[in-house]
Design an enzyme around this catalytic site. Structure first.
Site, PDB file in Angstrom:
ATOM      1  N   LYS A 100     -33.561  10.208  48.756  1.00 34.42           N
ATOM      2  CA  LYS A 100     -34.433   9.609  47.727  1.00 34.42           C
ATOM      3  C   LYS A 100     -35.681   8.972  48.348  1.00 34.42           C
ATOM      4  O   LYS A 100     -36.749   8.963  47.748  1.00 34.42           O
ATOM      5  CB  LYS A 100     -33.652   8.542  46.944  1.00 34.42           C
ATOM      6  CG  LYS A 100     -32.523   9.116  46.092  1.00 34.42           C
ATOM      7  CD  LYS A 100     -31.617   7.995  45.587  1.00 34.42           C
ATOM      8  CE  LYS A 100     -30.476   8.533  44.736  1.00 34.42           C
ATOM      9  NZ  LYS A 100     -29.492   7.472  44.410  1.00 34.42           N
ATOM     10  N   TYR A 109     -28.378  -0.433  47.368  1.00 32.04           N
ATOM     11  CA  TYR A 109     -27.937  -0.648  45.989  1.00 32.04           C
ATOM     12  C   TYR A 109     -27.679  -2.120  45.709  1.00 32.04           C
ATOM     13  O   TYR A 109     -28.434  -2.976  46.148  1.00 32.04           O
ATOM     14  CB  TYR A 109     -26.690   0.199  45.678  1.00 32.04           C
ATOM     15  CG  TYR A 109     -26.920   1.637  45.999  1.00 32.04           C
ATOM     16  CD1 TYR A 109     -27.902   2.359  45.324  1.00 32.04           C
ATOM     17  CD2 TYR A 109     -26.218   2.274  47.004  1.00 32.04           C
ATOM     18  CE1 TYR A 109     -28.149   3.670  45.624  1.00 32.04           C
ATOM     19  CE2 TYR A 109     -26.452   3.594  47.315  1.00 32.04           C
ATOM     20  CZ  TYR A 109     -27.419   4.280  46.618  1.00 32.04           C
ATOM     21  OH  TYR A 109     -27.661   5.566  46.927  1.00 32.04           O
ATOM     22  N   VAL A 112     -23.792   8.386  49.835  1.00 26.18           N
ATOM     23  CA  VAL A 112     -22.338   8.386  49.622  1.00 26.18           C
ATOM     24  C   VAL A 112     -21.549   9.257  50.594  1.00 26.18           C
ATOM     25  O   VAL A 112     -20.324   9.170  50.621  1.00 26.18           O
ATOM     26  CB  VAL A 112     -21.901   8.823  48.202  1.00 26.18           C
ATOM     27  CG1 VAL A 112     -22.020   7.721  47.212  1.00 26.18           C
ATOM     28  CG2 VAL A 112     -22.557  10.085  47.775  1.00 26.18           C
TER      29      VAL A 112
END
Ligand code: GLN
Length: 332
Positions: free
Chosen positions: A80, A257, A275
């Protein structure tokens, strides 16, 4: 006094640092038992949860690698940062800022709730949560997912000297299981955020998450970010300074996050997790103490697929925290 650098500036520095990192990797490997591998993308559930590896590359070329260093894994959410960089480079920073905000959510990476609440403010919170990242994928130029991802691969190739590949099995596993991301995609479509076809956008996003990479690659890319977009090995500007700095600000505030605040407080460097268990961390050059290891900045790649509740590598974070504290890597 910074611990763990007693023999710094001697001939044995490199060996000493190597032994030091080896010791801590074997110590923190036990902590992998406290976490679990991601299984919502079925193929990621096949990873060995006891793996742990770290690669640290200094701006001056000093390389310390330890643990499970030779495993390749998919980049997942770490992508990202780089799709955002490419969007800023091709569309322009203000175009991107107008469409995706730069505020942390304090929510999980795949949260829908906050997207809905933010609707009245007309854009997703930030490009490092799924809603923002899928919006960014829709902004990449091109009619197909391969066209859209080409500049991302070119950026990696320029930095790494080779063109990474998509792990097709992981891509298919994610494509066939990611109902939550589809829901986010439909929501973005309905609210008018998407700039290209939904299916092409999701295909682009799933493919970028499935790019296969190593911790050495992450460390190398990290050195470029540590030097504000300039590759310290060549002196070449690979990412515009403004874009590199914006990305680091986002990594620091949103990269881990809903654990980003703790990571900033306890580790203190811009970082991004995925992840599959990867983390990229960036320590810029420091001016304070002559005797610190990696004083001219470094990039760090970590792999440890056992995750904590926020979806971050559990042993990887603890190892980073330890090393960052001992070597005073914090930017604060
Ligand atoms: N591909 C993953 C997803 O969208 C990436 C998430 C992550 O790495 N945190 O669910």
């Amino acid at each position: 006094m910074v611990q763990g650098v007693a023999n710094w500036n001697t001939e044995t520095t490199e060996e000493w640092l190597q032994n030091y990192v080896d010791d801590w990797v074997s110590f923190y490997r036990k902590h992998t038992e406290d976490g679990n591998v991601a299984s919502y993308i079925p193929i990621l559930g096949e990873a060995n949860k006891n793996h742990l590896g770290i690669s640290i590359l200094g701006s001056d070329g000093l390389s310390i690698r330890s643990g499970d260093t030779d495993i390749s894994f998919t980049i997942q959410s770490i992508s990202k940062v780089f799709s955002y960089i490419v969007a800023c480079m091709t569309r322009g920073v203000s175009y991107v800022l107008d469409r995706v905000d730069v505020e942390p959510t304090g929510e999980a990476f795949n949260s829908i709730m906050h997207l809905e609440m933010r609707n009245r403010l007309e854009k997703p919170f930030n490009p490092l949560i799924n809603a923002g990242a899928i919006t960014v994928s829709s902004m990449l130029e091109g009619d197909t997912s391969d066209e859209k991802l080409n500049p991302l691969f070119e950026l990696f190739e320029r930095i790494l000297g080779y063109r990474p590949e998509i792990n097709v099995e992981v891509y298919e596993s994610e494509r066939d299981s990611s109902m939550r991301n589809r829901a986010i995609g439909y929501y973005l479509l309905e609210t008018g955020f998407l700039e290209s076809d939904l299916n092409i956008t999701l295909e682009t996003y799933f493919k970028q998450c499935s790019i296969e990479i190593t911790i050495d690659d992450l460390a190398k890319i990290g050195t470029v970010l540590a030097n504000d977009g300039e590759d310290p090995a060549t002196g070449e500007e690979v990412i515009p300074r403004q874009v590199a700095r914006l990305s680091k600000a986002l990594m620091l505030t949103c990269g881990m996050y809903d654990a980003s605040g703790k990571f900033a407080a306890y580790v203190g460097v811009p970082a991004k997790s995925g992840v599959s268990g990867g983390i990229i961390a960036v320590s810029p050059p420091r001016v304070r103490e002559e005797s610190l290891p990696f004083k001219n900045g470094c990039g760090i790649g970590v792999y440890g697929p056992a995750l904590d509740e926020q979806g971050n590598s559990i042993a990887g974070i603890r190892l980073l925290r330890h090393i960052a504290n001992q070597w005073d890597l914090s930017i604060f």
